[in-house]
Write a protein that holds these residues in place. Structure first.
Motif, PDB file in Angstrom:
ATOM      1  N   LYS A  25       0.778  -1.252  -0.067  1.00 20.58           N
ATOM      2  CA  LYS A  25      -0.061   0.124   0.176  1.00 20.58           C
ATOM      3  C   LYS A  25       0.858   1.297  -0.159  1.00 20.58           C
ATOM      4  O   LYS A  25       0.311   2.421  -0.168  1.00 20.58           O
ATOM      5  CB  LYS A  25      -0.782   0.018   1.303  1.00 20.58           C
ATOM      6  N   GLY A  26       2.058   0.923   0.017  1.00 15.45           N
ATOM      7  CA  GLY A  26       3.040   2.426   0.247  1.00 15.45           C
ATOM      8  C   GLY A  26       3.177   3.093   1.539  1.00 15.45           C
ATOM      9  O   GLY A  26       3.504   3.879   1.757  1.00 15.45           O
ATOM     10  N   LYS A  27       2.485   2.382   2.446  1.00 16.79           N
ATOM     11  CA  LYS A  27       2.013   3.208   3.951  1.00 16.79           C
ATOM     12  C   LYS A  27       1.986   2.043   4.945  1.00 16.79           C
ATOM     13  O   LYS A  27       0.960   1.054   4.903  1.00 16.79           O
ATOM     14  CB  LYS A  27       0.999   4.105   3.825  1.00 16.79           C
ATOM     15  N   THR A  28       2.475   2.072   6.116  1.00 17.50           N
ATOM     16  CA  THR A  28       2.244   1.333   7.311  1.00 17.50           C
ATOM     17  C   THR A  28       1.012   1.740   8.051  1.00 17.50           C
ATOM     18  O   THR A  28       0.484   2.864   7.801  1.00 17.50           O
ATOM     19  CB  THR A  28       3.255   1.395   8.156  1.00 17.50           C
ATOM     20  N   PRO A  29       0.299   1.036   8.764  1.00 12.38           N
ATOM     21  CA  PRO A  29      -0.504   1.456   9.759  1.00 12.38           C
ATOM     22  C   PRO A  29      -0.146   2.455  10.648  1.00 12.38           C
ATOM     23  O   PRO A  29       1.247   2.474  10.733  1.00 12.38           O
ATOM     24  CB  PRO A  29      -1.152   0.204  10.599  1.00 12.38           C
ATOM     25  N   ILE A  54       6.013   5.628   5.093  1.00  9.78           N
ATOM     26  CA  ILE A  54       5.661   5.508   3.871  1.00  9.78           C
ATOM     27  C   ILE A  54       6.778   5.396   3.058  1.00  9.78           C
ATOM     28  O   ILE A  54       8.037   5.730   3.250  1.00  9.78           O
ATOM     29  CB  ILE A  54       4.781   7.069   3.371  1.00  9.78           C
ATOM     30  N   LEU A  55       6.655   4.737   1.729  1.00  9.35           N
ATOM     31  CA  LEU A  55       7.608   4.434   0.796  1.00  9.35           C
ATOM     32  C   LEU A  55       7.751   5.580  -0.289  1.00  9.35           C
ATOM     33  O   LEU A  55       6.476   5.756  -0.765  1.00  9.35           O
ATOM     34  CB  LEU A  55       7.226   3.080   0.108  1.00  9.35           C
ATOM     35  N   LYS A  56       8.751   6.178  -0.348  1.00  7.40           N
ATOM     36  CA  LYS A  56       8.712   7.164  -1.179  1.00  7.40           C
ATOM     37  C   LYS A  56       9.146   6.864  -2.719  1.00  7.40           C
ATOM     38  O   LYS A  56       9.378   5.773  -2.886  1.00  7.40           O
ATOM     39  CB  LYS A  56       9.980   8.631  -0.711  1.00  7.40           C
ATOM     40  N   ASP A  57       8.973   7.945  -3.615  1.00  7.01           N
ATOM     41  CA  ASP A  57       9.241   7.451  -5.183  1.00  7.01           C
ATOM     42  C   ASP A  57      10.544   6.975  -5.305  1.00  7.01           C
ATOM     43  O   ASP A  57      10.682   6.082  -6.261  1.00  7.01           O
ATOM     44  CB  ASP A  57       8.803   8.776  -5.878  1.00  7.01           C
ATOM     45  N   ASP A  58      11.650   7.445  -4.428  1.00  4.56           N
ATOM     46  CA  ASP A  58      12.910   7.210  -4.811  1.00  4.56           C
ATOM     47  C   ASP A  58      13.015   5.592  -3.846  1.00  4.56           C
ATOM     48  O   ASP A  58      14.279   5.257  -3.832  1.00  4.56           O
ATOM     49  CB  ASP A  58      14.114   8.077  -4.350  1.00  4.56           C
ATOM     50  N   THR A  75      13.056   4.957  -0.773  1.00  6.61           N
ATOM     51  CA  THR A  75      13.470   5.274   0.628  1.00  6.61           C
ATOM     52  C   THR A  75      12.202   5.471   1.583  1.00  6.61           C
ATOM     53  O   THR A  75      10.936   5.479   0.885  1.00  6.61           O
ATOM     54  CB  THR A  75      14.449   6.722   0.646  1.00  6.61           C
ATOM     55  N   THR A  76      12.268   5.327   2.792  1.00  4.52           N
ATOM     56  CA  THR A  76      11.198   5.503   3.484  1.00  4.52           C
ATOM     57  C   THR A  76      11.349   6.989   4.299  1.00  4.52           C
ATOM     58  O   THR A  76      12.343   7.451   4.504  1.00  4.52           O
ATOM     59  CB  THR A  76      11.195   4.637   4.674  1.00  4.52           C
ATOM     60  N   ALA A  77       9.960   7.650   4.905  1.00  2.00           N
ATOM     61  CA  ALA A  77       9.868   8.588   5.535  1.00  2.00           C
ATOM     62  C   ALA A  77       8.683   8.515   6.595  1.00  2.00           C
ATOM     63  O   ALA A  77       7.938   7.725   6.401  1.00  2.00           O
ATOM     64  CB  ALA A  77       9.694   9.692   4.630  1.00  2.00           C
TER      65      ALA A  77
END
Length: 712
Positions: free
Chosen positions: A678-682, A700-704, A706-708
């Motif tokens: 989903k590109g995002k954790t709970p 979240i999983l960014k376009d590159d 990496t996570t943020a």
């Protein structure tokens, strides 16, 4: 020529200088009829299963009982090999030691004076099949005077045969339990990678049990009435002895008390108490105190103390005693005079009564391998911040221990309004005594090392005035029958408190007093002062659990990871998690050391115990974790490898990686699955920033790729 073997190069250098063996060679010093070499710690250890020709395990092959045990050079695991291989540095140093032993007429063992130091030398001696006579250098300090006295009073090797027998028995017992239990659990878990050990498993159990008690604790609200009073120009507070879970009932009682407006004094209790000066630090007490006050880990404190010892500023740190022997007492006045040359200690030393020091720390019967921690007569310079903080703690503890007792007057007043009782507590210093050394007059600022904490967790309600006895609160005079006006009354809402998560200081106390965990009162009494591990090993046990990814540090607390909790849930009802068994082992090892018991009987018992726990673990029904097949988000070609600490792509060209532990929180399989699909954790709670503040966020999983953090 005499050969001398120390534990580390730095110690060998000190010895060589005093003996005028100043000719530096590769791996040793030479001169004046001596060759001084070193061991680099545990150069030789018990062989691993592959050294016995065992390359794989199945249920039928367990348990393994080597007879005899094989000694091998220290091993390391090369990055491109699955097998452990002898360390090149160990092989080189052993070759140097063997050459020196072959040329000498006799040997002096100068490894650290304790159980592990004895084991280090004897394992090298046995591995090299040496039969030269040897003596023992037994010292507690690396000052020139201490080393010279040690060489003038070398001990026969036979004096330490019991110590070696105990050390070897401990080493073999840990091998038997650790290897067999680990392999049994791995087989039961379909070859998942786990690690168990005699002491590390019990320590993990302590941490997990407390964590689960804390997590599962159901907080309850309650109310307690507080009254404000003023008498003889002093303001003070009384607190109701009763607590109410029904707020409306408490409010009705509060109104009745406010209408009454006065209380009567029912009981006046005044006690004068003597608070004995603290004893010297042993290693565990130093680690506890420095962890609380400086925030250093137990291992950092040990390494700092070891550095101070090797620089000759303090005595041997790996001690389990808080006392000194009678023959050392005459040297204390001179030590204080030398410390008095340091400006920072002068104000404290002025409060001491020269010629009338408190002799409480002198007790020959309570000095173990080494006496309590002392500064030496060498005044330090150019210390790191940590070294200075630890050194100052050791000096001030010595000064406190030599001071008089502190006298206090404790007052407890019981007052009554209608039929409800309230308490007023006060404390008054009559004679500062040892508390004048650092000017710490409240118990909150110091730790009395005579009162070892009982680790049985308390879930009792916290009282608002529970710290009143600890702080200096002077009260006016009271007599039974006095009337006391109520200035105001209030009804604060309170919450019951869960058991506190372990800090390293708390955990060290729990390990030190593990015998108190036993439920049977008679057995608890017999094992009350027996711990798990030793002062010298407890820090490394904590670090091992962290390295195994069983626990992590979160702020000042130690908490289990998912893997740690899983291991605990598997073994908590098994014999390997039995505190009583390990506490009894420590008592037995002491009996071996004093030659009251044959080590062979102990090892026979360990083999029986090992067979039992191995069978228990092999019979465990372990549900396998459902790890989904997830594609690498970057290359979209390969299934990800999911491990305890990382998630990574196996393709060396892609090299995508995700660390599972983020700001003190371990990402679960569900978190990882949601992130990649989903590109995002709970929403994840209790994430902790560098400054210690907790927050909640999505990852979240960014376009590159990496996570943020994304904040709600």
């Amino acid at each position: 020529m005499k050969a001398i073997i120390a534990e580390k190069p730095s110690v060998a250098r000190e010895i060589a200088q005093i003996l005028n063996a100043n000719n530096r060679k590769d791996g040793y010093f030479e001169g004046n009829g001596y060759c001084v070499t070193w061991a680099l710690g545990h150069l030789v250890s018990l062989g691993m299963p592959e050294d016995y020709g065992i390359r794989g395990f199945d249920k039928a092959s367990l348990p393994i009982f080597p007879d005899p045990f094989i000694l091998t050079p220290r091993k390391t695991k090369p990055t491109k090999s699955k097998n452990y291989e002898p360390a090149l540095s160990a092989l080189k140093q052993l070759k140097i030691i063997k050459n020196i032993f072959s040329q000498c007429t006799s040997i002096i063992a100068a490894t650290d004076a304790g159980r592990e130091g004895e084991l280090i030398f004897r394992y090298i001696y046995d591995y090299l099949q040496c039969n030269k006579p040897f003596e023992r250098l037994w010292i507690s300090s690396l000052t020139e005077k201490a080393i010279q006295n040690g060489f003038n009073n070398l001990k026969p090797s036979s004096d330490f045969d019991g110590l070696y027998d105990a050390a070897r028995a401990r080493s073999e017992a840990d091998w038997l339990v650790g290897i067999n239990a680990t392999q049994a659990l791995c087989l039961a878990a379909d070859n998942d990678v786990y690690s168990l050990g005699r002491v590390q498993t019990l320590t993990l159990a302590l941490i997990c049990k407390r964590f689960q008690e804390n997590k599962n604790f159901k907080q309850k609200k309650y109310w307690q009435i507080q009254l404000q009073h003023r008498k003889d120009y002093l303001n003070f507070t009384s607190v109701s002895n009763q607590q109410w879970e029904d707020k409306k009932q408490a409010e009705q009682i509060l109104k009745a008390i406010e209408r009454e407006g006065r209380a009567s004094v029912e009981k006046v209790s005044i006690n004068n108490v003597k608070e004995q000066s603290p004893l010297l630090f042993d290693l565990t007490e130093l680690q506890k105190e420095a962890n609380r006050k400086l925030g250093l880990s137990a291992d950092e404190i040990l390494q700092t103390a070891q550095s101070l010892y090797e620089k000759k500023f303090i005595t041997y740190p790996r001690t389990g005693s808080k006392y000194i022997p009678e023959d050392l007492w005459p040297e204390i006045p001179e030590l204080i005079r030398i410390l008095n040359q340091t400006n920072s200690f002068k104000p404290a030393i002025l409060t001491l009564k020269f010629g009338n020091f408190n002799k409480r720390i002198v007790n020959d019967l309570k000095v173990t391998d080494h006496h309590g921690l002392l500064p030496t007569t060498k005044i330090p310079s150019a210390l790191t911040a940590s070294e200075k903080a630890i050194y100052d703690m050791i000096v001030y503890r010595l000064l406190e221990s030599l001071s008089e007792h502190c006298s206090k007057q404790l007052t407890h007043i019981t007052i009554k309004v209608h039929h409800y009782e309230f308490s007023i507590k006060g404390s008054k210093i009559l004679h500062k005594g040892w508390r004048a050394i650092k000017g710490l007059l409240s118990d909150e600022a110091s730790t009395n090392q005579d009162s070892n904490s009982n680790d049985k967790s308390s879930t009792s309600k916290s009282y608002n005035n529970s710290s009143q006895e600890s702080n200096i609160i002077e009260l006016p005079e009271f007599k039974k029958g006095n009337e006391l006006k109520i200035s105001s009354a209030n009804l604060p809402e309170k919450l019951t408190s869960p058991p506190k998560l372990y800090t390293e200081a708390d955990l060290l106390s729990a390990m030190e007093n593990a015998g108190r965990q036993i439920d049977d009162q008679e057995q608890q009494k017999a094992l009350a002062n027996i711990g798990i591990g030793t002062p010298a090993t407890r820090a490394s046990i904590i670090e091992t659990l962290i390295a195994r990814n069983y626990i992590i540090r979160k702020s000042k607390s130690l908490i289990p990871t998912e893997k740690g909790e899983k291991v605990y849930d598997l073994i908590k009802d098994q014999k390997i998690a039995n505190v009583q068994m390990t506490a009894e082992w420590e008592m037995t090892l002491h009996r071996i050391e004093t030659k009251e018991l044959d080590s062979k009987l102990f090892i026979t018992g360990i083999k029986n115990y090992t067979a039992e726990i191995t069978q228990e673990l092999l019979l465990l029904n372990i549900p396998q974790e459902n790890i989904p097949e997830l594609k690498c988000p970057k290359c979209q070609q390969h299934n990800l490898i999911i491990k305890d600490k990382i998630v990574k792509c196996p393709d060396e060209q892609c090299q995508w990686i995700l660390f599972r532990i983020i700001c003190g929180v371990q990402l679960s399989i569900d978190h990882i699955t949601s992130l990649l699909i989903k590109g995002k954790t709970p929403l994840i709670k209790n994430i902790q920033s560098k400054n210690g503040k907790k927050f909640e966020a999505f990852i979240i999983l960014k376009d590159d790729y990496t996570t943020a953090f994304q904040f709600p």
